[in-house]
Design a protein around this motif. Structure first.
Motif, PDB file in Angstrom:
ATOM      1  N   LEU A 191      47.391  37.877  36.985  1.00 32.95           N
ATOM      2  CA  LEU A 191      46.239  36.996  36.803  1.00 32.95           C
ATOM      3  C   LEU A 191      44.958  37.728  37.192  1.00 32.95           C
ATOM      4  N   THR A 192      43.817  37.124  36.861  1.00 30.64           N
ATOM      5  CA  THR A 192      42.529  37.690  37.254  1.00 30.64           C
ATOM      6  C   THR A 192      42.402  37.636  38.772  1.00 30.64           C
ATOM      7  N   PRO A 193      42.233  38.767  39.422  1.00 32.49           N
ATOM      8  CA  PRO A 193      42.258  38.782  40.896  1.00 32.49           C
ATOM      9  C   PRO A 193      40.904  38.601  41.557  1.00 32.49           C
ATOM     10  N   ALA A 194      39.802  38.710  40.788  1.00 27.56           N
ATOM     11  CA  ALA A 194      38.461  38.704  41.376  1.00 27.56           C
ATOM     12  C   ALA A 194      38.400  39.770  42.486  1.00 27.56           C
ATOM     13  N   SER A 195      37.771  39.460  43.605  1.00 29.30           N
ATOM     14  CA  SER A 195      37.509  40.494  44.610  1.00 29.30           C
ATOM     15  C   SER A 195      38.724  40.939  45.417  1.00 29.30           C
ATOM     16  N   THR A 196      39.872  40.295  45.242  1.00 28.82           N
ATOM     17  CA  THR A 196      41.066  40.851  45.891  1.00 28.82           C
ATOM     18  C   THR A 196      41.428  42.203  45.276  1.00 28.82           C
ATOM     19  N   ALA A 255      46.099  45.661  35.571  1.00 31.65           N
ATOM     20  CA  ALA A 255      45.030  46.309  34.805  1.00 31.65           C
ATOM     21  C   ALA A 255      43.832  46.489  35.715  1.00 31.65           C
ATOM     22  N   PHE A 256      43.311  47.728  35.772  1.00 33.21           N
ATOM     23  CA  PHE A 256      42.192  48.063  36.654  1.00 33.21           C
ATOM     24  C   PHE A 256      40.990  48.437  35.796  1.00 33.21           C
ATOM     25  N   VAL A 284      37.997  31.137  38.858  1.00 35.82           N
ATOM     26  CA  VAL A 284      38.997  31.981  39.527  1.00 35.82           C
ATOM     27  C   VAL A 284      38.764  31.915  41.039  1.00 35.82           C
ATOM     28  N   ASN A 285      39.831  31.621  41.780  1.00 35.75           N
ATOM     29  CA  ASN A 285      39.777  31.639  43.244  1.00 35.75           C
ATOM     30  C   ASN A 285      41.041  32.299  43.762  1.00 35.75           C
ATOM     31  N   ARG A 306      36.350  40.410  34.588  1.00 35.97           N
ATOM     32  CA  ARG A 306      37.363  39.372  34.396  1.00 35.97           C
ATOM     33  C   ARG A 306      38.610  39.895  33.692  1.00 35.97           C
ATOM     34  N   ARG A 307      38.559  41.110  33.172  1.00 39.09           N
ATOM     35  CA  ARG A 307      39.734  41.689  32.505  1.00 39.09           C
ATOM     36  C   ARG A 307      40.696  42.342  33.500  1.00 39.09           C
ATOM     37  N   ASP A 308      40.320  42.466  34.757  1.00 39.98           N
ATOM     38  CA  ASP A 308      41.248  42.958  35.773  1.00 39.98           C
ATOM     39  C   ASP A 308      42.462  42.038  35.839  1.00 39.98           C
ATOM     40  N   ARG A 309      43.617  42.611  36.118  1.00 41.50           N
ATOM     41  CA  ARG A 309      44.831  41.816  36.305  1.00 41.50           C
ATOM     42  C   ARG A 309      45.655  42.396  37.452  1.00 41.50           C
TER      43      ARG A 309
END
Length: 527
Positions: A183-188, A409-410, A480-481, A418-421
């Motif tokens: 999933l989209t991880p945001a700042s994690t 995905a980095f 996203v949270n 938002r494409r990070d996974r």
């Protein structure tokens, strides 16, 4: 063999309860090397015995404030920077302010300083706090954990979710729901960036900014070293690189050569590719450049969103030229150039060690620093220092650590894309790896995590819950949270967790739901 039991004290001193997790160990499971700060930055190393388990639980009832104050002496390899002392002081005095991921805290108790400040951190090694010796209880049971967490994580506010809880002592997953879903991880994402950077460069690596001199053209070139924490402010905390210091030293070196007038240029060739993050112009991040001062902020903040100068490198070079003029060195208006092999180095300034930079990045959710560290990971591993090369370098470093990368995905180092996974399984594996004694350089990926109720992006959360026993990286984008970190359960066992939610309709409701789940985990024996 039994070990000292350090059980979180929930009796008469609430400030000690709040720092119980801040002073919990990340001690090695077997045969660890204990590094004790000498106050000079050089750790003394000694071997300790091989306990069968490395978990410590808290018995602070007889320690009182001495638990907070005394722990600094056994803090681990980075205490000489004052991180442990800073956290102790905050734990005793802080009135918690509202913390937001990427948000400004000005006007609150957490007002950003006028100069970069070393983020507070927890000790990585604790021994001999006077607790009674006891055998640590077994890890929570999966069914019991599910009975507690499932109802909380099924909160509609969380939308689609992924979760995992892992016993840090063994690496065994105790709970999972969609834990392999990317999933989209945001700042994690910054946890992955931290681990990759530390793995590639080591905790002692520093970022260096140089001023060079071209003898044929009498040109001074300000060479960007990729340090976004370089500061031009008059006052700054000890240890941080100062553009003023660099100008002082450069002017002195030019004076020795009898040079009073120079052509001023700046070199940004360390990085390649796009300078602008895919999200575009945004107060959460500056143009990505290896040369900038104070993260290109136009105000006196050092964290959170702020307006940025449009060309950080040119702005830093102009400031450098103005500083040279104060020393009687006349400099031309600066322009881009490249330092040649014929150039001699006039002066250098270097950042604090990478360990400190990683902790600042995680504590403050510093996007500029995250993107810089991702590019330095690329440089250190021979890849192109752009978004694509940085993403490939991060993946390659994590692959070497043998963590689960399926679906990952980095796209950037900060998590703003938002494409990070990422998966919950990957995030918890990174946290466990950072606690592994076989990888001591990774420890700042744990010690930099914000402390619930006290530091960074968690400073205003958990006021009535698990303050002090949760350390976690927050993540917030529209819809996203996320939250990933460590928690001490009621038996004192250290657990790693990752909760990711996407499709959330209310950031506040989703954040509350995640905090409730983490608080329940901290209160759970769950057998």
């Amino acid at each position: 063999m039994v070990v000292p039991e350090l059980r979180p004290w929930r009796a008469a001193r609430p400030h000690v309860v709040r720092i119980a997790h801040a002073v919990r160990p990340s001690l090695a499971r077997v045969g660890t090397t204990v590094r004790r700060s000498t106050g000079t930055g050089s750790p003394q190393v000694r071997r300790v015995s091989r306990p069968k388990t490395w978990q410590f639980t808290a018995t602070a009832a007889t320690a009182g404030l001495a638990l907070a104050a005394g722990v600094v002496t056994a803090a681990g390899p980075w205490d000489s920077s004052g991180q442990r002392t800073a956290e102790r002081d905050r734990a005793v005095t802080l009135e918690a302010a509202r913390g937001t991921d990427h948000g400004s805290t000005r006007g609150n108790a957490g007002t950003p300083p006028r100069e970069p400040r070393t983020p507070p951190s927890a000790p990585s090694v604790l021994t001999g706090l006077g607790g009674t010796a006891t055998t640590v209880k077994s890890a929570p049971g999966g069914k019991a954990l599910a009975a507690v967490l499932d109802p909380l994580l099924k909160d509609p506010a969380l939308g689609r979710r992924s979760a995992a809880v892992v016993d840090v002592a063994t690496g065994r997953r105790l709970y999972g729901t969609g834990s392999g879903d990317a999933l989209t991880p945001a700042s994690t994402t910054k946890i992955a960036t931290a681990v990759a950077a530390l793995s590639a460069m080591g905790a002692d690596h520093r970022l260096t900014t140089r001023a060079t001199f071209e003898p044929d053209t009498r040109e001074v070139v300000l060479v960007g070293g990729g340090d976004p924490t370089l500061t031009a402010r008059e006052k700054t905390a000890p240890g941080w690189a100062s553009l003023r210091d660099l100008a002082d030293r450069t002017a002195a070196a030019l004076g020795k050569r009898g040079v009073r007038q120079v052509t001023l240029s700046y070199d940004t060739t360390l990085y390649a590719g796009d300078k602008r993050h895919p999200i575009g112009v945004n107060p959460n991040i500056a143009e990505i450049s290896p040369l900038m001062a104070d993260e290109a902020r136009t105000d006196d903040s050092s964290s959170g969103p702020a307006a940025r100068v449009p060309d950080p490198a040119a702005d830093a070079a102009r400031t450098f030229g103005d500083l040279l003029k104060k020393h009687g060195i006349k400099a031309s208006p600066p322009g881009p150039s490249k330092s040649s092999t014929r150039a001699s180095t006039l002066a250098t300034v270097s950042s604090p060690p990478l360990a400190t930079l990683v902790e600042r990045m995680l504590t403050n959710s510093d996007n500029d620093l995250a993107e810089a560290l991702a590019r330095h990971t690329a440089i250190a591993t021979g890849k192109r220092a752009d978004f694509e090369g940085a993403g490939a370098a991060v993946r390659a470093q994590l692959q070497r650590l043998k963590v689960p990368l399926k679906g990952a995905a980095f796209r950037d180092g900060s998590g703003l894309d938002r494409r990070d996974r990422l998966t919950a399984d990957l995030l918890t594996a990174l946290l466990v790896k950072a606690a592994d004694p076989a990888h001591p350089d990774l420890r700042p990926a744990l010690t930099g995590l914000p402390v619930a109720g006290f530091t960074g992006t968690l400073s205003g959360r958990y006021a009535d819950g698990a303050a002090g026993v949760v350390r976690a990286k927050t993540g917030t984008l529209t819809g996203v949270n996320t939250l990933a970190g460590t928690v001490v359960d009621k038996d004192g066992r250290l657990l790693a967790f990752a909760f990711l939610a996407t499709g959330t309709s209310s950031a506040g409701a989703a954040q509350t739901a995640l905090d409730k789940a983490t608080t329940a985990l901290s209160a759970c024996g769950c057998r």
